[in-house]
Enzyme design. Structure first.
Site, PDB file in Angstrom:
ATOM      1  N   ASP A 109       0.843  -1.202   0.000  1.00  0.00           N
ATOM      2  CA  ASP A 109       0.000   0.000   0.000  1.00  0.00           C
ATOM      3  C   ASP A 109       0.880   1.255   0.000  1.00  0.00           C
ATOM      4  O   ASP A 109       2.101   1.184   0.189  1.00  0.00           O
ATOM      5  CB  ASP A 109      -0.885  -0.036   1.260  1.00  0.00           C
ATOM      6  CG  ASP A 109      -1.966   1.041   1.259  1.00  0.00           C
ATOM      7  OD1 ASP A 109      -2.298   1.571   0.187  1.00  0.00           O
ATOM      8  OD2 ASP A 109      -2.492   1.352   2.355  1.00  0.00           O
ATOM      9  N   GLU A 132       2.718   5.158  -3.903  1.00  0.00           N
ATOM     10  CA  GLU A 132       2.787   6.143  -5.015  1.00  0.00           C
ATOM     11  C   GLU A 132       4.118   6.896  -5.000  1.00  0.00           C
ATOM     12  O   GLU A 132       4.573   7.257  -6.080  1.00  0.00           O
ATOM     13  CB  GLU A 132       1.611   7.121  -4.927  1.00  0.00           C
ATOM     14  CG  GLU A 132       0.264   6.481  -5.219  1.00  0.00           C
ATOM     15  CD  GLU A 132      -0.273   5.655  -4.050  1.00  0.00           C
ATOM     16  OE1 GLU A 132       0.216   5.848  -2.928  1.00  0.00           O
ATOM     17  OE2 GLU A 132      -1.160   4.823  -4.269  1.00  0.00           O
ATOM     18  N   ASP A 148      -8.939   3.694  -2.884  1.00  0.00           N
ATOM     19  CA  ASP A 148      -9.992   4.012  -1.918  1.00  0.00           C
ATOM     20  C   ASP A 148     -11.254   4.559  -2.578  1.00  0.00           C
ATOM     21  O   ASP A 148     -11.421   5.765  -2.747  1.00  0.00           O
ATOM     22  CB  ASP A 148      -9.461   5.014  -0.889  1.00  0.00           C
ATOM     23  CG  ASP A 148      -8.289   4.422  -0.102  1.00  0.00           C
ATOM     24  OD1 ASP A 148      -8.163   3.177  -0.093  1.00  0.00           O
ATOM     25  OD2 ASP A 148      -7.514   5.197   0.478  1.00  0.00           O
TER      26      ASP A 148
END
Ligand code: MIG
Length: 730
Positions: free
Chosen positions: A325, A328, A438
């Site tokens: 997770d 980025e 999300d």
């Protein structure tokens, strides 16, 4: 003009156009050597020019031109009219004008009249895409640097373009069979007892499940690779108990390493120079969940090796799946901003607030959150050269996942495992799949789920799915039901929700809802012979198996039908996407279709429909499958976990108006023997004899593989929808 344009013809259908001297990104696995390029002036479709250090590509759009692709960006499958930032970022919320996406797939199919051209921008930094937003008849790509490789694919069919793109960026990794079961997640199951309760919830309610996810609270102070031993006193025991029950545990891993003296991962990273650096050459510090953190520089091979090996603490205990997770990478703030903020607060003369004073002050307080400029504050090392992070930003998530994939393959060369990554880019599919980030518990996000998953598949990323039920916010039971009924078609079939939301597990709903959810999930397990065959075929061929209708049918109205889609060549899904509705319009192209209204995997009504638009009834407890003429679908008795998967009896439903054939695929689901020639196939065919369908099967076992299937039960529908059954023992 400082730049030059050169080209190489790689194959009949694939050309590479090179501007300047691009970085080697690792996205393409077929980068041509410098010397093979020849000078050219012309790039297909686009005009180009340099503009303030940027490369500007632009082209006119005809009235009916379409732009399909771009992976998981918000928008239609046809992204015409959108404005996109091709730059990985936390994209919250997925609202209609959000330009960013966690995953960045700079690939699209441009359709002008009937001509299809695929473009892949092999470029790891920012591209601002205007797909007919400023001016409806013009598209423009502003590439942040004038050094880029552009792959151009030509082909007569959408599948040709998709296949070329897979040739260039690589085929999808090999997921284990359990990756196709039902997965349950929440932010977070906080204790061992909670995880056991979740498994028990599924088992006692008879709802199948294959994986339970561990979100960040299993860690000790969010220190990556640590475990909070108060909450998880016996992780190893938990893992093996779960495994014995057919449940895989999937821990989350974030890239940020907590700055804390004595913490091994931190100490080693510092000692070996493994972290991204700031302008002074010191480890760059940003803050994420653990507080101040450093970020591994995954572009360095030695860092990838180190990081991938760290997962050993879990794989040694039996873990075979991870979700990476925040890669980025998401950065909440930098200590510099925090210090400046503290100063500001301390020096503030609150008595001087007048009119807008307080408003401006409060606004300024939040301006430090997730600033884009953080990506200009640190450096990575690419092939020994120092590069500004922004310059290589889109590679971060892929390279993190690559490190895990490669380490795992080293240690367990014959095993499959499941890796998911939130950030990804072209080529990421070689290392793992993605969840789409999300989303919200909004009905609009069911439709978006379809658009994202289909566009990802077109870009070669086959293993993906969205959070079912919605991540943020809370769903009512109907939303969870309809979303689960939709989710059965997607490779990643995972229910997930945020902190402090209502219980979203299927067993947590009232009995009548629970029964419906159980039937939906059981139908997914029943469809595994078909879905797994389709997935594995796609993985091999490079052509996606979840496709828009226009991949198959020429009728113009199919172009914009984004709430129906094909699953393989024979099955069409027309899911229910709005609250309170028990009917929906379904367009049936080409020929007649069989509507299978599935209440349970073995309890359904069959109706024959002629082609055209129909208002079809779809009660809450029913999933509609539409079977195309001369195609078939395969089902088997559902199990509680794929650990027990054993399709001894295959149930075939075929709609035969002249003849059909299908190649069923089977392998062991756990090892990579299938890639070494060990798998089984059954060719199932049916044709009309004296107006009645008659079936036939033909077995092909490759290598040492022996098929699990022993019996095939054929349910054959003839041209008038009349049914014959036939059983064939193998
Ligand atoms: O910023 O780990 O997309 O699935 O539950 C939130 C907590 C961090 C974002 C992920 C989400 C996950 C959550 N994470």
């Amino acid at each position: 003009m400082t730049n030059t344009l050169r080209k190489v013809q790689l194959s009949d259908n694939i050309c590479v156009y090179r501007f300047g001297n691009p970085l080697v990104t690792g996205c393409s696995i077929m980068v041509p050597g410098e010397t093979s390029f020849v000078r050219t002036e012309i790039l297909p479709v686009f005009d180009w020019k340099e503009d303030n250090e940027n490369l500007l590509l632009s082209a006119e759009l005809g009235d009916d031109d379409a732009l399909f692709g771009f992976g998981q960006h918000v928008g239609g499958i046809n992204k015409r009219g959108r404005r996109l930032d091709l730059f990985c970022g936390q994209s919250l919320p997925h609202n209609p004008t959000n330009r960013r996406s966690n995953g960045n797939y700079p690939f699209f199919i441009y359709r002008a009249n009937d001509k299809l051209t695929g473009f892949f921008f092999d470029f790891p930094s920012h591209i601002a895409a205007d797909l007919g937003f400023e001016e409806s008849d013009r598209m423009e790509f502003r590439v942040a640097h004038p050094d880029i490789d552009i792959y151009v694919y030509e082909g007569d069919h959408y599948n040709d373009i998709c296949r070329s793109h897979v040739e260039i960026t690589g085929r999808t990794f090999l997921p284990p069979l359990w990756a196709f079961g039902f997965h349950q997640c929440r932010y977070s199951y906080e204790t061992e007892a909670e995880v056991r309760n979740v498994a028990e919830g599924f088992r006692s309610s008879g709802i199948p499940v294959d994986a339970i996810y561990m979100d960040i609270d299993y860690m000790d102070h969010y220190k990556v690779f640590s475990v909070n031993t108060e909450r998880f006193p016996d992780l190893k025991g938990l893992i093996s108990d779960m495994k014995a029950d057919g449940v895989e545990l999937v821990p989350i891993i974030d890239p940020g390493v907590k700055v804390e003296a004595g913490y091994e991962v931190y100490e080693e990273g510092i000692k070996e120079n493994y972290f991204c650096t700031d302008a002074e050459g010191d480890p760059f510090t940003g803050a994420v969940w653990p507080g101040l953190t450093h970020f591994p520089d995954f572009l360095k091979p030695e860092v990838r090796k180190w990081w991938g090996d760290l997962y050993k603490v879990f794989t040694d205990q039996g873990i075979r799946g991870f979700w990476n997770d925040m890669n980025e990478p998401e950065i909440f703030y930098r200590p510099e901003e925090l210090d400046a903020l503290k100063e500001k607060v301390a020096e503030m003369d609150y008595t001087a607030f007048e009119d807008r004073g307080a408003i401006d002050f409060l606004e300024s307080l939040s301006a430090w959150w997730q600033k884009d400029s953080y990506y200009d504050a640190f450096f990575q090392s690419l092939n020994g050269e120092k590069v500004l992070h922004r310059r290589v930003h889109n590679l971060y998530g892929m390279m993190m996942t690559r490190s895990v994939c490669e380490a795992f393959k080293d240690r367990h060369p014959h095993e499959r495992f499941l890796l998911l990554s939130r950030a990804s880019t072209a080529g990421s599919q070689r290392y793992g799949g993605v969840w789409t980030g999300d989303n919200h518990s909004w009905w609009e996000h069911l439709r978006l789920n379809i658009q994202m998953v289909i566009s990802l598949g077109m870009a070669g990323q086959l293993y993906c799915g969205a959070d079912i039920g919605g991540h943020c916010d809370e769903p009512d039971p109907e939303l969870v039901i309809r979303w689960t009924q939709l989710g059965i078609f997607f490779p990643l079939f995972r229910n997930h929700t945020v902190k402090n939301s209502r219980a979203q597990e299927p067993y947590a709903f009232a009995e009548s809802n629970r029964d419906i959810l159980r039937n939906a999930i059981r139908l997914r397990y029943a469809l595994l012979p078909y879905l797994y065959t389709e997935f594995m075929n796609s993985r091999k061929s490079g052509a996606p198996f979840l496709t828009p209708l226009f991949f198959h049918f020429k009728e113009a109205c199919c172009d914009s039908l984004e709430d129906q889609f094909m699953v393989g060549n024979g099955l069409m899904a027309a899911p229910m996407l709005s609250p309170g509705s028990r009917h929906r319009q379904v367009y049936l192209p080409d020929g007649p279709w069989l509507h299978l209204a599935m209440r349970e995997w073995n309890d359904f009504d069959v109706t024959l429909y002629p082609p055209g638009a129909h208002m079809v009834q779809n009660p809450l407890d029913t999933i509609s499958l539409f079977l195309r003429e001369n195609h078939l679908v395969l089902l088997t008795e559902p199990v509680k976990s794929t650990a027990e998967y054993n399709p001894q009896a295959l149930h075939v439903i075929a709609f035969v108006t002249s003849k059909c054939a299908y190649r069923y695929y089977e392998d062991d689901g756990l090892s990579n023997n299938c890639d070494r020639g060990q798998y089984g196939e059954i060719i199932i065919s049916a044709a009309l004899e004296d107006g009645k369908p008659v079936g036939q099967v033909n077995i092909q076992e490759h290598g040492d593989y022996s098929l699990k299937v022993e019996k095939i039960v054929l349910e054959l529908y003839g041209p008038a929808g009349d049914r014959v059954t036939q059983t064939i023992s193998l």
